[in-house]
Write an enzyme that holds these catalytic residues in place. Structure first.
Site, PDB file in Angstrom:
ATOM      1  N   TYR A 156     -12.328   5.808  -3.965  1.00 42.88           N
ATOM      2  CA  TYR A 156     -12.610   5.002  -2.780  1.00 42.88           C
ATOM      3  C   TYR A 156     -14.018   4.397  -2.894  1.00 42.88           C
ATOM      4  O   TYR A 156     -14.325   3.376  -2.295  1.00 42.88           O
ATOM      5  CB  TYR A 156     -12.448   5.844  -1.505  1.00 42.88           C
ATOM      6  CG  TYR A 156     -12.315   5.039  -0.231  1.00 42.88           C
ATOM      7  CD1 TYR A 156     -13.214   5.177   0.817  1.00 42.88           C
ATOM      8  CD2 TYR A 156     -11.269   4.113  -0.079  1.00 42.88           C
ATOM      9  CE1 TYR A 156     -13.096   4.437   1.983  1.00 42.88           C
ATOM     10  CE2 TYR A 156     -11.147   3.367   1.089  1.00 42.88           C
ATOM     11  CZ  TYR A 156     -12.054   3.534   2.110  1.00 42.88           C
ATOM     12  OH  TYR A 156     -11.932   2.788   3.259  1.00 42.88           O
ATOM     13  N   LYS A 163     -17.838   2.546   4.726  1.00 42.68           N
ATOM     14  CA  LYS A 163     -17.254   3.177   5.927  1.00 42.68           C
ATOM     15  C   LYS A 163     -18.249   4.167   6.550  1.00 42.68           C
ATOM     16  O   LYS A 163     -18.280   4.329   7.769  1.00 42.68           O
ATOM     17  CB  LYS A 163     -15.939   3.881   5.599  1.00 42.68           C
ATOM     18  CG  LYS A 163     -14.790   2.951   5.242  1.00 42.68           C
ATOM     19  CD  LYS A 163     -14.428   1.947   6.352  1.00 42.68           C
ATOM     20  CE  LYS A 163     -13.094   1.276   6.065  1.00 42.68           C
ATOM     21  NZ  LYS A 163     -12.765   0.254   7.081  1.00 42.68           N
TER      22      LYS A 163
HETATM   23  N1  NAD Z   1      -4.306   1.305   5.062  1.00 40.54           N
HETATM   24  C1  NAD Z   1      -5.055   2.428   5.046  1.00 40.54           C
HETATM   25  O1  NAD Z   1      -4.739   3.415   4.330  1.00 40.54           O
HETATM   26  C2  NAD Z   1      -6.277   2.521   5.901  1.00 40.54           C
HETATM   27  C3  NAD Z   1      -6.725   3.792   6.324  1.00 40.54           C
HETATM   28  C4  NAD Z   1      -7.893   3.882   7.100  1.00 40.54           C
HETATM   29  C5  NAD Z   1      -8.586   2.736   7.446  1.00 40.54           C
HETATM   30  N2  NAD Z   1      -8.123   1.507   7.033  1.00 40.54           N
HETATM   31  C6  NAD Z   1      -8.872   0.319   7.461  1.00 40.54           C
HETATM   32  O2  NAD Z   1      -8.067  -0.398   8.408  1.00 40.54           O
HETATM   33  C7  NAD Z   1      -8.508  -1.763   8.461  1.00 40.54           C
HETATM   34  C8  NAD Z   1      -7.291  -2.678   8.375  1.00 40.54           C
HETATM   35  O3  NAD Z   1      -6.742  -2.600   7.063  1.00 40.54           O
HETATM   36  P1  NAD Z   1      -5.141  -2.448   6.829  1.00 40.54           P
HETATM   37  O4  NAD Z   1      -4.912  -1.181   6.084  1.00 40.54           O
HETATM   38  O5  NAD Z   1      -4.432  -2.732   8.111  1.00 40.54           O
HETATM   39  O6  NAD Z   1      -4.832  -3.587   5.764  1.00 40.54           O
HETATM   40  P2  NAD Z   1      -4.581  -5.159   5.977  1.00 40.54           P
HETATM   41  O7  NAD Z   1      -4.732  -5.755   4.618  1.00 40.54           O
HETATM   42  O8  NAD Z   1      -3.324  -5.379   6.738  1.00 40.54           O
HETATM   43  O9  NAD Z   1      -5.809  -5.619   6.905  1.00 40.54           O
HETATM   44  C9  NAD Z   1      -7.070  -5.896   6.357  1.00 40.54           C
HETATM   45  C10 NAD Z   1      -7.516  -7.181   6.998  1.00 40.54           C
HETATM   46  O10 NAD Z   1      -8.867  -7.485   6.653  1.00 40.54           O
HETATM   47  C11 NAD Z   1      -8.934  -8.897   6.633  1.00 40.54           C
HETATM   48  N3  NAD Z   1     -10.137  -9.374   5.958  1.00 40.54           N
HETATM   49  C12 NAD Z   1     -10.595  -9.035   4.721  1.00 40.54           C
HETATM   50  N4  NAD Z   1     -11.721  -9.721   4.442  1.00 40.54           N
HETATM   51  C13 NAD Z   1     -11.965 -10.529   5.526  1.00 40.54           C
HETATM   52  C14 NAD Z   1     -12.953 -11.485   5.849  1.00 40.54           C
HETATM   53  N5  NAD Z   1     -13.941 -11.773   4.985  1.00 40.54           N
HETATM   54  N6  NAD Z   1     -12.878 -12.108   7.055  1.00 40.54           N
HETATM   55  C15 NAD Z   1     -11.887 -11.830   7.928  1.00 40.54           C
HETATM   56  N7  NAD Z   1     -10.899 -10.936   7.701  1.00 40.54           N
HETATM   57  C16 NAD Z   1     -10.961 -10.306   6.499  1.00 40.54           C
HETATM   58  C17 NAD Z   1      -7.658  -9.315   5.906  1.00 40.54           C
HETATM   59  O11 NAD Z   1      -7.383 -10.679   6.131  1.00 40.54           O
HETATM   60  C18 NAD Z   1      -6.650  -8.393   6.568  1.00 40.54           C
HETATM   61  O12 NAD Z   1      -6.089  -9.031   7.694  1.00 40.54           O
HETATM   62  C19 NAD Z   1      -9.514  -1.923   7.295  1.00 40.54           C
HETATM   63  O13 NAD Z   1     -10.839  -1.785   7.805  1.00 40.54           O
HETATM   64  C20 NAD Z   1      -9.222  -0.712   6.407  1.00 40.54           C
HETATM   65  O14 NAD Z   1     -10.366  -0.325   5.664  1.00 40.54           O
HETATM   66  C21 NAD Z   1      -6.986   1.372   6.282  1.00 40.54           C
HETATM   67  C1  0WE Z   2      -6.646   5.483   1.069  1.00 35.85           C
HETATM   68  C2  0WE Z   2      -7.220   4.378   0.217  1.00 35.85           C
HETATM   69  C3  0WE Z   2      -7.277   3.013   0.545  1.00 35.85           C
HETATM   70  C4  0WE Z   2      -6.799   2.340   1.801  1.00 35.85           C
HETATM   71  N1  0WE Z   2      -7.979   2.243   2.685  1.00 35.85           N
HETATM   72  C5  0WE Z   2      -8.371   3.449   3.395  1.00 35.85           C
HETATM   73  C6  0WE Z   2      -8.762   1.094   2.802  1.00 35.85           C
HETATM   74  O1  0WE Z   2      -9.747   1.116   3.512  1.00 35.85           O
HETATM   75  C7  0WE Z   2      -8.441  -0.179   2.020  1.00 35.85           C
HETATM   76  C8  0WE Z   2      -9.689  -0.544   1.230  1.00 35.85           C
HETATM   77  C9  0WE Z   2      -9.542  -1.767   0.387  1.00 35.85           C
HETATM   78  C10 0WE Z   2     -10.586  -2.653   0.366  1.00 35.85           C
HETATM   79  N2  0WE Z   2     -10.550  -3.754  -0.430  1.00 35.85           N
HETATM   80  C11 0WE Z   2      -9.459  -4.023  -1.172  1.00 35.85           C
HETATM   81  C12 0WE Z   2      -8.355  -3.156  -1.175  1.00 35.85           C
HETATM   82  C13 0WE Z   2      -8.392  -1.992  -0.377  1.00 35.85           C
HETATM   83  C14 0WE Z   2      -7.189  -3.455  -2.071  1.00 35.85           C
HETATM   84  C15 0WE Z   2      -6.993  -4.950  -2.225  1.00 35.85           C
HETATM   85  C16 0WE Z   2      -8.298  -5.632  -2.524  1.00 35.85           C
HETATM   86  O2  0WE Z   2      -8.325  -6.633  -3.255  1.00 35.85           O
HETATM   87  N3  0WE Z   2      -9.447  -5.162  -1.949  1.00 35.85           N
HETATM   88  O3  0WE Z   2      -7.893   2.285  -0.420  1.00 35.85           O
HETATM   89  C17 0WE Z   2      -8.219   3.184  -1.442  1.00 35.85           C
HETATM   90  C18 0WE Z   2      -8.853   2.965  -2.660  1.00 35.85           C
HETATM   91  C19 0WE Z   2      -9.070   4.056  -3.510  1.00 35.85           C
HETATM   92  C20 0WE Z   2      -8.678   5.354  -3.133  1.00 35.85           C
HETATM   93  C21 0WE Z   2      -8.037   5.586  -1.921  1.00 35.85           C
HETATM   94  C22 0WE Z   2      -7.813   4.490  -1.060  1.00 35.85           C
END
Ligand code: NAD
Ligand code: 0WE
Length: 264
Positions: A156, A163
């Protein structure tokens, strides 16, 4: 029966598709009577976001790349044109160069470190600054974080550092905005297969590990996140600010592999 969010309206930032955590939150808010505006990152996403927004009765779509301060200024000016006040903002945005979300953290480049901190952490400060004046009746701001901020989750890497900055920003923003009746909180969600999760090596392993080792023995869903988001954005959480609320099937409690977890 009137909904929990009747008469309330706000902006959801970070909807990409129907797998997004933002979508889980938007659905629950709509169910409870909230009026929603959506910001999206460029025209490529508009074609997916538009029908989703319409299915929740919203035609209020605003293009906004949060790395651009001009785009943020324009987005909030557009919002204020139609809605003088808002009650909530959901910040569901995070991004890093995926080639640095594998391998060693020490290989993180300065460019990606800065870009990741900007989009994944600073953007909450920039959004809050612009939302504040519109929350004259008080309000609630919610962002999404991950356990990788608290403990090392392999690969990560720089997202964990961002974060951590995001979670501490929630505390400082909550302290600044408390006197104005604006609450600032975070949901720490367990891993969910979203667009932001695709392209991550061995994500299936991470999901499986969480399923087998979390107290609830299951993965987190966007509806789990939506329900907790509804609570934190509604008056039910009127006494809650500066909080990181885990919605992760209890995984953050666990310090060792569960006895009944098979080898994967
Ligand atoms: N999916 C997971 O496992 C997980 C777990 C915990 C936290 N999160 C967090 O939840 C949030 C939403 O992510 P998600 O998992 O729903 O994936 P997602 O890809 O559906 O959403 C991520 C969003 O970030 C937007 N984004 C990225 N760069 C941007 C920019 N420069 N300007 C405006 N928008 C931008 C993308 O357009 C997208 O809509 C993120 O902060 C992610 O780190 C995700
Ligand atoms: C869980 C987990 C996540 C999901 N998570 C919590 C996240 O916050 C997503 C983080 C993320 C941020 N930037 C990008 C991507 C993922 C993939 C696509 C891309 O081009 N850029 O991401 C990981 C990456 C490594 C290890 C675990 C995790």
């Amino acid at each position: 029966m009137t909904g929990l969010m009747q008469g309330k309206r706000g902006l959801i930032m970070g909807l990409a598709n129907d797998k997004s955590l933002a979508w889980g939150i938007a659905r629950k808010l709509h169910e409870q009577g909230a009026e929603l505006a959506f910001s999206y990152q460029g025209d490529a996403l508009l074609k997916r976001v538009k029908p989703l927004a319409e299915s929740l009765g919203s035609d209020f779509l605003i293009d906004c790349d949060v790395s651009s301060m001009d785009a943020l200024d324009t987005a909030f000016a557009t919002l204020a044109e139609r809605w003088e006040t808002i009650d909530f903002v959901v910040h569901a945005i995070g991004f890093s160069d995926k080639s640095e979300l594998r391998g060693h953290y020490y290989d993180t480049s300065l460019d990606n470190f800065l870009m990741t901190m900007n989009i994944s952490a600073y953007s909450l400060v920039a959004v809050t600054k612009r939302a504040m004046p519109m929350m004259s009746e008080g309000g609630s701001i919610l962002t999404l974080t991950y356990y990788g901020a608290e403990k090392v989750v392999p690969h990560y890497n720089v997202m964990g550092v961002a974060k951590a900055a995001l979670e501490t920003s929630v505390q400082y923003l909550a302290n600044d905005l408390g006197p104005k009746g604006i609450r600032v909180n975070a949901i720490s969600a367990g891993p969910v297969k979203t667009l932001a999760a695709s392209g991550i090596g061995d994500f299936r392993y991470i999901l499986k590990w969480n399923e087998l080792n979390s107290p609830l023995r299951r993965n987190t869903t966007i509806d789990d996140v939506g329900g907790a988001g509804l609570y934190l954005l509604s008056d039910l959480s009127s006494g809650v600010t500066g909080e990181v609320h885990h919605v992760d099937s209890g995984y953050h409690l666990v310090g060792m592999k569960q006895e009944d977890a098979p080898d994967i």
